[in-house]
Scaffold this active site. Structure first.
Site, PDB file in Angstrom:
ATOM      1  N   GLY A 268     -41.628  21.382 -40.339  1.00 51.88           N
ATOM      2  CA  GLY A 268     -40.286  21.932 -40.545  1.00 51.88           C
ATOM      3  C   GLY A 268     -39.451  21.924 -39.273  1.00 51.88           C
ATOM      4  O   GLY A 268     -38.343  21.401 -39.245  1.00 51.88           O
ATOM      5  N   ALA A 269     -40.007  22.514 -38.208  1.00 53.52           N
ATOM      6  CA  ALA A 269     -39.246  22.625 -36.969  1.00 53.52           C
ATOM      7  C   ALA A 269     -40.176  23.039 -35.847  1.00 53.52           C
ATOM      8  O   ALA A 269     -41.328  23.384 -36.087  1.00 53.52           O
ATOM      9  CB  ALA A 269     -38.131  23.652 -37.123  1.00 53.52           C
ATOM     10  N   HIS A 304     -37.024  31.809 -37.508  1.00 49.50           N
ATOM     11  CA  HIS A 304     -38.438  31.663 -37.124  1.00 49.50           C
ATOM     12  C   HIS A 304     -38.565  31.001 -35.747  1.00 49.50           C
ATOM     13  O   HIS A 304     -39.251  31.521 -34.858  1.00 49.50           O
ATOM     14  CB  HIS A 304     -39.160  30.839 -38.194  1.00 49.50           C
ATOM     15  CG  HIS A 304     -40.604  30.589 -37.918  1.00 49.50           C
ATOM     16  ND1 HIS A 304     -41.609  31.339 -38.478  1.00 49.50           N
ATOM     17  CD2 HIS A 304     -41.228  29.665 -37.136  1.00 49.50           C
ATOM     18  CE1 HIS A 304     -42.775  30.896 -38.064  1.00 49.50           C
ATOM     19  NE2 HIS A 304     -42.581  29.866 -37.243  1.00 49.50           N
ATOM     20  N   GLU A 305     -37.905  29.873 -35.589  1.00 49.00           N
ATOM     21  CA  GLU A 305     -38.045  29.149 -34.317  1.00 49.00           C
ATOM     22  C   GLU A 305     -37.427  29.953 -33.185  1.00 49.00           C
ATOM     23  O   GLU A 305     -37.971  30.002 -32.079  1.00 49.00           O
ATOM     24  CB  GLU A 305     -37.416  27.752 -34.401  1.00 49.00           C
ATOM     25  CG  GLU A 305     -37.931  26.870 -35.542  1.00 49.00           C
ATOM     26  CD  GLU A 305     -39.449  26.773 -35.655  1.00 49.00           C
ATOM     27  OE1 GLU A 305     -40.124  26.910 -34.621  1.00 49.00           O
ATOM     28  OE2 GLU A 305     -39.947  26.583 -36.785  1.00 49.00           O
ATOM     29  N   HIS A 308     -39.720  32.702 -32.036  1.00 52.85           N
ATOM     30  CA  HIS A 308     -40.837  32.217 -31.223  1.00 52.85           C
ATOM     31  C   HIS A 308     -40.537  32.316 -29.729  1.00 52.85           C
ATOM     32  O   HIS A 308     -41.471  32.302 -28.919  1.00 52.85           O
ATOM     33  CB  HIS A 308     -41.124  30.745 -31.537  1.00 52.85           C
ATOM     34  CG  HIS A 308     -42.155  30.509 -32.610  1.00 52.85           C
ATOM     35  ND1 HIS A 308     -43.335  31.200 -32.689  1.00 52.85           N
ATOM     36  CD2 HIS A 308     -42.185  29.616 -33.643  1.00 52.85           C
ATOM     37  CE1 HIS A 308     -44.050  30.749 -33.717  1.00 52.85           C
ATOM     38  NE2 HIS A 308     -43.372  29.788 -34.320  1.00 52.85           N
TER      39      HIS A 308
END
Ligand code: ARG
Ligand code: ZN
Length: 877
Positions: A268-269, A304-305, A308
């Site tokens: 996804g990424a 989400h990214e 992180h």
């Protein structure tokens, strides 16, 4: 088959690295055919390793050609180093030195999409988990953290944008007129967070002001024809940045944050420091081309990214067995973020539904593994639903056990204590325990024990004392390598209802409340509720407080009561699913026995009430109306009879449609929204209810509904409604389905992401000709074997076609196996993922099971990548 097979590595063998790399200086002389990478690694022996003369062993790849290696500028002659099994081994080293390596790589021949590769007209990288070794020789492990300086040399005319991590610190020209750009990232990081991008890209700029009033430059880069589709992602990014400040007290650290969209991407990424790289399918959004669920996915993945940056980058993993340390926690963070942006209950239902369908199936299959695996052959195979989704459930249980405030104290302590370190899941739990004083020692078994626990509940009521007793048993099934299981610490949230559905207060251990978290810690345990006058109906496992299979013998009447009255929205949905599962199971058994299907569905009453209740959230109504999926019903079944499941599900849908046709028509009309498209929770809710109502109404064989589907397809002002109409037509085998599919392709053939949706839907059709259809699709100009999104669309879609994939003669399985064999060497990660449906052979009905197994054996006879070998060999074990 190969002579020797790849071997596993074990968590128990972990040792700290013998060497450290304080500084990493990289120079990329970029060229499509051959890129030259020069690295200068400032290395020293690791004091924590102890006194040693161990040789220096650097990781590389079969696609990396070593040009030369020097130590402190002394060029090593061939007798002073060797290359063995992709590793560069240097026997004699000083205690501190600078190692220079020159390597040659071929980006345009990189089809694995790990390391440095080409996607359309650009260069990009993917280094997690072990991609950096495909760029140059390195200590490619997450506990080696280094400060990176990256010099990119390229032809400015073709690559005006040249990016890497951190800040741009220099820009100039070479003698030959190429452009040189230097990036410096002040935060030490493991190589898996390295990134480089170069291309002729358009950019959207924005600014975010942090809580401490620092201005952060935000940039999203895409190919120029897509730059009009990044506004939503940019807004989502800013919402994520604020949310992480408010919810976790985490502020962004660099002065610039960049995101790049690429078309060819295995996952996804990726959260590379300061330079996230996204699969364009997870970043781009516009009303005309993007459906509601993709809008929500873009928002969730951007978040989400971004999250992180703290849970993953500032505090990273010691080794890859600890992957869930960053992924489970970050999924929990993005789930909570999305819940806060939209509806908590809707989000919870969606997440749990996904977990129970896909993660439970993984946990019951041959690749079942603990959230912290004890061993692996290829780490890429462990980017799983277990590590991500079950890992998030573990963090959520800690949140439930500690409460919001102590959980936050725990996360603060975790980030403070471990900032700049590479740590373990034990360190995470220790911070939570130390900050809260809550004993998590037994709870930690959730990290090491695989399999989905089964919690069986029985109850009794003592009229004389007004005491209600729940007896709970827990049992975790055997999984590969784990023959015995220990009891887990399971938080079970419970409420009680009276016969009218009114919430009851009861006393448990001296606490009077309507809602209790029970701590199930033994294999069998009894809980007492006092202060009751009659036997209540229990609402068990509210909010899905633990990732378990709950067994309690509910009557249909109880389930209808919970469906209509439970104060826990999640359990209202859960009750509807249980009712539907019970009825469909009866029908499946009739189908297997070859009987005519028949049922007097109780769901009719529940649905009727829902469709007439104006007070409910339309999104919840839509979720409840959606019958359990083929995939979820397959997870529950053993053995799985795919055709019987399909038939049973379809039968029930038609029953409900016939019984409630006027209600569905009315609801469909009522929830049509006029005006401009908005991806808000409210509008999404109306669209989802409207579209599911239409799908039922159409099943009732209404002429009017058939027209309405076509009208909606033609007049929709957004992709959600247009694609819903198309899917409904295709799934119900509407007589205009083929015509609409063709029209859709014509309309959207210049939008690859829309074409992918078309590929998926086309490949999933339920027709006897499904296999021929999928073969045609793979020969279609819109298809491209190099592009993971297209492969996933066509083969993933095909996997959903019962008539195609599960064809009685096994030709569907044979076809998929052929594709796996083709992709095995080209792109091992994608090939390995495609194996999943075949690996479930042991649970399949006998005639299908043997044919699946034969295909697995055929694949195993090939010269396999580590990725495919691990999955296939484990599923045949
Ligand atoms: N860390 C990324 C994410 O979860 C996923 C990268 C996975 N890459 C891989 N090759 N398995 O956001
Ligand atoms: Zn992640």
């Amino acid at each position: 088959m190969k002579e020797s097979q790849p071997s596993a590595i074990y968590l128990k063998d972990y040792k700290v690295p013998p060497f450290l790399i304080d500084k990493t200086e990289l120079t990329f002389d970029l060229d499509e055919a051959t890129t030259i990478v020069t690295s200068r690694l400032h290395m020293r022996r690791n004091p924590a390793f102890g006194k040693s003369t161990a040789p220096l062993i650097l990781d590389g790849g079969e696609d990396v050609k070593l040009i030369g290696v020097a130590m402190d500028d002394y060029a090593l002659p061939p007798e002073e180093y060797r290359i063995s099994e992709d590793k560069l081994i240097i026997t004699a080293t000083a205690d501190e030195f600078v190692l220079t390596c020159e390597t040659l790589i071929e980006p345009q021949n990189n089809t694995r999409l790990e390391g440095l590769y080409r996607s359309s007209s650009m260069f990009c990288t993917q280094c997690e988990a072990e991609g950096f070794r495909h760029i140059t020789y390195y200590l490619d492990r997450p506990d080696v953290m280094s400060v990176f300086t990256t010099t990119i040399i390229a032809d400015e005319a073709r690559y005006p944008v040249m990016l890497s991590n951190g800040n741009e610190v220099e820009r100039g020209k070479t003698d030959e007129g190429k452009t040189v750009v230097v990036w410096h990232d002040p935060f030490p990081k493991p190589a898996y967070l390295f990134a480089l991008v170069a291309g002729d890209l358009a950019v959207k700029n924005d600014v975010f002001t942090t809580q401490s009033k620092r201005d952060i430059k935000l940039q999203i880069f895409t190919e120029s024809h897509n730059i009009d589709k990044v506004d939503y992602a940019m807004e989502a990014l800013k919402r994520s940045m604020s949310w992480d400040e408010e919810t976790y007290g985490r502020e962004y650290d660099l002065d610039i944050f960049m995101i790049v969209a690429v078309d060819d991407f295995n996952m996804g990424a990726m959260e590379n420091k300061g330079l996230n790289i996204f699969n364009s399918s997870c970043l781009l959004a516009s009303p005309e081309t993007t459906t509601d669920d993709t809008y929500l996915r873009v928002e969730a993945i951007v978040a989400h990214e971004y999250f992180h940056n703290w849970s993953g980058n500032r505090v990273t993993c010691r080794d890859w067995f600890q992957l869930s340390l960053k992924e489970g926690f970050t999924v929990f963070r993005d789930q909570t973020f999305s819940a806060d942006m939209h509806s908590e209950t809707v989000k919870r239902v969606e997440d749990v539904s996904f977990l129970k369908t896909a993660q439970f199936a993984e946990d019951a299959g041959p690749m079942a593994h603990p959230v912290r695996p004890a061993s692996f052959i290829e780490i890429s195979n462990f980017y799983t639903l277990t590590v991500y989704e079950k890992g998030a459930e573990i963090v959520r249980m800690i949140h439930t056990l500690l409460g919001a405030e102590k959980f936050r104290a725990g996360s603060d302590l975790y980030f403070d204590r471990h900032d700049g370190q590479a740590v373990t899941c034990d360190d995470f739990v220790a911070a939570m325990q130390d900050a809260s004083g809550f004993d998590l020692s037994q709870f930690k078994r959730w990290y090491s024990q695989a399999g989905t626990p089964i919690v069986t509940v029985t109850d009794s009521f003592d009229e004389a004392t007004g005491t209600y007793r729940l007896t709970m048993k827990q049992d975790t099934p055997v999984t590969p390598g784990q023959p015995t299981k220990l009891p887990l610490h399971i938080p079970v949230r419970v409420g009680l209802l009276d016969e009218q559905g009114v919430a009851l207060s009861a006393e448990v251990n001296g606490v009077v409340a309507e809602d209790h978290v029970l701590h199930l810690k033994s294999s069998e345990q009894e809980f007492e509720f006092s202060g009751l006058t009659a036997k209540p109906v229990p609402s068990l496992l509210r909010g899905f407080s633990a990732p378990v299979k709950l067994r309690y013998d509910y009557s249909s009447k109880d389930l209808l009561l919970l469906l209509s009255a439970d104060s826990d929205g999640f359990n209202r949905w859960s009750a509807s699913q249980q009712l539907a599962v019970n009825e469909i199971t009866t029908l499946i058994n009739q189908a297997i026995e070859g009987k005519a299907l028949s049922i007097d569905s109780q769901l009719v009453h529940g649905f009727k009430a829902l469709l007439n209740d104006e007070t409910l959230d339309p999104a919840m109504v839509a979720l409840i109306l959606a019958l359990p999926s083929q995939a979820y019903l397959s997870e529950l079944a053993n053995p799985i009879y795919p055709a019987a499941i399909k038939q049973a599900r379809q039968y029930l849908k038609i029953q409900l449609a016939n019984a409630l046709s006027p209600d569905f028509e009315r609801v469909y009309r009522k929830h049509k929204i006029q005006g401009e498209y908005k991806a808000t929770a409210q509008d999404i809710a109306h669209r989802s209810l409207k579209n599911i109502a239409l799908s039922y109404w159409l099943e009732a064989d209404s002429e009017l509904a058939q027209q309405e589907v076509v009208t909606q397809f033609k007049t929709a002002n957004n992709m959600t409604d247009q694609f819903a109409a198309l899917s409904i037509a295709v799934n119900s085998q509407h007589n205009k389905a083929a015509e609409l599919l063709a029209a859709f392709y014509e309309q959207w053939k210049s939008e690859p992401l829309v074409v992918n949706k078309w590929l998926m839907l086309s490949a999933s059709q339920e027709q006897q000709t499904a296999l021929a259809t999928v073969k045609d699709l793979m020969a279609h100009p819109a298809f491209d074997l190099k592009n993971p999104n297209k492969v996933r669309s066509v083969l993933g879609g095909f996997g959903q076609s019962v008539a195609g994939f599960h064809k009685e003669d096994g030709s569907g399985y044979h076809f998929l196996a052929d594709q796996i064999i083709v992709l095995n060497k080209r792109n091992p990660q994608i090939a390995s993922r495609l194996c999943t449906p075949l690996t479930r052979w042991k649970k399949m009905q006998p005639e299908l099971s043997v044919m699946m197994k034969a295909e697995l054996e055929r694949i195993l006879a090939e010269d396999l990548s580590k990725d495919v070998y691990e999955v296939i060999s484990k599923s045949l074990a």
